[in-house]
Design an enzyme around this catalytic site. Sequence first.
Site, PDB file in Angstrom:
ATOM      1  N   SER A  78      53.912 143.447  24.153  1.00  0.00           N
ATOM      2  CA  SER A  78      55.073 143.091  24.970  1.00  0.00           C
ATOM      3  C   SER A  78      55.901 141.914  24.484  1.00  0.00           C
ATOM      4  O   SER A  78      56.956 141.650  25.058  1.00  0.00           O
ATOM      5  CB  SER A  78      54.638 142.817  26.399  1.00  0.00           C
ATOM      6  OG  SER A  78      54.415 144.036  27.041  1.00  0.00           O
ATOM      7  N   SER A  88      56.952 144.801  27.551  1.00  0.00           N
ATOM      8  CA  SER A  88      57.397 144.500  28.899  1.00  0.00           C
ATOM      9  C   SER A  88      58.271 143.251  29.001  1.00  0.00           C
ATOM     10  O   SER A  88      58.970 143.081  29.990  1.00  0.00           O
ATOM     11  CB  SER A  88      56.198 144.341  29.828  1.00  0.00           C
ATOM     12  OG  SER A  88      55.412 143.228  29.424  1.00  0.00           O
ATOM     13  N   LYS A 101      59.498 134.346  31.301  1.00  0.00           N
ATOM     14  CA  LYS A 101      59.192 135.680  31.844  1.00  0.00           C
ATOM     15  C   LYS A 101      58.626 135.552  33.249  1.00  0.00           C
ATOM     16  O   LYS A 101      57.816 134.660  33.522  1.00  0.00           O
ATOM     17  CB  LYS A 101      58.184 136.377  30.920  1.00  0.00           C
ATOM     18  CG  LYS A 101      57.855 137.816  31.322  1.00  0.00           C
ATOM     19  CD  LYS A 101      56.871 138.448  30.341  1.00  0.00           C
ATOM     20  CE  LYS A 101      56.575 139.897  30.663  1.00  0.00           C
ATOM     21  NZ  LYS A 101      55.611 140.496  29.721  1.00  0.00           N
TER      22      LYS A 101
HETATM   23  N1  GLN Z   1      53.535 148.469  26.591  1.00  0.00           N
HETATM   24  C1  GLN Z   1      52.166 148.139  26.773  1.00  0.00           C
HETATM   25  C2  GLN Z   1      51.727 148.556  28.157  1.00  0.00           C
HETATM   26  O1  GLN Z   1      52.483 149.187  28.813  1.00  0.00           O
HETATM   27  C3  GLN Z   1      51.943 146.688  26.558  1.00  0.00           C
HETATM   28  C4  GLN Z   1      52.356 145.855  27.706  1.00  0.00           C
HETATM   29  C5  GLN Z   1      52.147 144.399  27.456  1.00  0.00           C
HETATM   30  O2  GLN Z   1      51.905 143.964  26.330  1.00  0.00           O
HETATM   31  N2  GLN Z   1      52.203 143.658  28.533  1.00  0.00           N
HETATM   32  O3  GLN Z   1      50.663 148.284  28.600  1.00  0.00           O
END
Ligand code: GLN
Length: 486
Positions: free
Chosen positions: A179, A155, A80
Site C-alpha cells: 500500500s 490503499s 494517511k
Molecule cells: N492491496 C493489498 C490489500 O488489499 C495491500 C493493502 C495494504 O498494503 N494495506 O490487502
Amino acid sequence: MTDPAVLTIDSVRSAMRNKQTTAAALVERFYAFIDDADRQVNGYLTLCKERALAQAGKIDALVDQGAELPPLAGVPVAVKDVISTAGVRTTCGSRMLENYVPRYDATAVQRLEKAGAIILGKVNCDEFAMGSSNENSAYGPVRNPRALDRVPGGSSGGSAAVVAAGTAVVALGSDTGGSIRQPASFCGVVGLLPTYGRVSRFGLVAFASSLDHIGPFSRTVKDSAQLLQAIAGRDPLDSTSADVPVPDYVAALDQPIRGLRIGVPSDAFASGLDPRVEARVREAIEVFRRAGCEIVDISLPNNQYAIATYYIIATAEASANLARYDGVRYGFRNKDAATLAEMYRRTRDQGFGAEVKRRILLGTYVLSAGYYDAYYKQAQRARALLAADYRKAFQQVDVILTPTAPTPAFKLGEKTGNPLEMYLADIYTVTADLVGIPGISVPCGDADGLPVGVQLLGNYFAEARLLQLAHHFEQLRAQAPASAQA
Ligand code: GLN
C-alpha cells in the site's frame, strides 16, 4: 515563493531560514492550493488548520529567535487516515469511524512534529487499508492526479496523490501488502516500505499486525530519506519496534554504487506483466548496469505462493483486529436494534463496506476449526519458506529489483467487479511484507503518459542501501536524454 509542487524538505527549510516565507504563510498557501486542486483529486478527508497554524507559529518563533531549525522545519505533511492524530478525526476510510477522534498521536506523527513538520490534514485511503485502488473508501475514490479517470493505487491512494499533486510536500502512508509502493508507482512518486520494526506502529490502526508498516511518500528520494530519519527507531510503546541504531540515511545517498550486486528474480517478468512496464523496468536495469552495478539472475522458488499466503494471513489477522468494532467501544452504532446481538450484527453490517466484510469472512474461515491446519498453518509455513528464499538471495546480492506493479494505473471501476483481479495488483509487493524486509518504489518512466515504478528490495534494516541506489537512479535518469525516458 515557488510552485508548491516542486518544494522539497530542503527548499522549505532554507526558505524558512532565509526568511523568504514564514511557516504560517506557507501553511495558508497550501490550504488555498488544497482548496483549489484537491476538489478533483479527493485526497484530503480532514484538514487540521488550527493545529497546523499552531505548529507553524512555533517554527516562526524559532526563526525569529535565530535558533537552530529542526530537520523538517515548516514542511507541510499529509497523514494517511489510518494513523492516529490526537484531537483530529481518524476515519480509516470507514463509516465505522466517521466521527472517531483519537486521544493520542501515533509515535510517527509525534516524531514528525518534533522534527518541525506541519501536519496539514488526514488523507483518504481504502477502508482499513484494504484495497489496491482506493475505491474501497467510504468517502469516495481518490483520482490519480496524473490521469483523473484513473485510480491512484491503494490503499494509501490519498498519500500518493497529494504528494503527486503537490498539495503536500511529503506524506505518511501504511503498507501491509504494497500500500505504499504500489500507489507510489501509480502516481509517479517515491514510496518507501521500512523493515518491520524500523518505524513504530503505535497509533497505526491495525489491519494485520504482523504485516503493518508506516512509511514515507515523497517526490524525491532524499525527502524519503529525511522523513524516515525523523520517524525511525525504537519506541517503548510498540513491542515489535526494533532496538537497532538508526543510521544517517542522507549521508548514505551519495556513496558510490559501482560494484553493488542487483538480483533480478527469474519470475520478475512473468506473464500478466504489461509490456510497457516491462520495457521501463528493463531500461532501469540497464541504467544500473551502466553505472557499474552487477546484474545477477536469482531464483525465489516460493514466490508463486506469496499472494495466496498473504491473503490468508492478512485476512486472518484482520478478522481478529476488526472484532473490536462492535458498536460498544468505538465509532458507529446502530441504534434501532432490540437486542444486543442484533445491535452487533447491524452495526457491523452498516458500518463496514463490502471488501472489509469479505476479508473478515475469509479470515474467520481460515482460522476456524477444521480449516486452520489446511489454510492458516500452511500459510505460516509458506511464509517461513519465503523468508528462507530471501535470506539465501541476500547472501548473493545486495538488493533485488522487480517491477512495483504489473500495470500502470488502471481506470476507475475497471477492477471493482473482480476482487481476485484486484488482489493480483499486489503480486510484486506482498512478499516484502510477509518476509519483513524493506522496499522502495522509484519512478522509472511512463507508459503512454502513465507513471511506472521500479521496486528495489533490501535485506533487513538495509534502507540506507535502497535509498542510495534509488537516489543514484533518480539522478542518472534526470541526466539521461529525454528519449531514454520515454
Ligand atoms: N492491496 C493489498 C490489500 O488489499 C495491500 C493493502 C495494504 O498494503 N494495506 O490487502
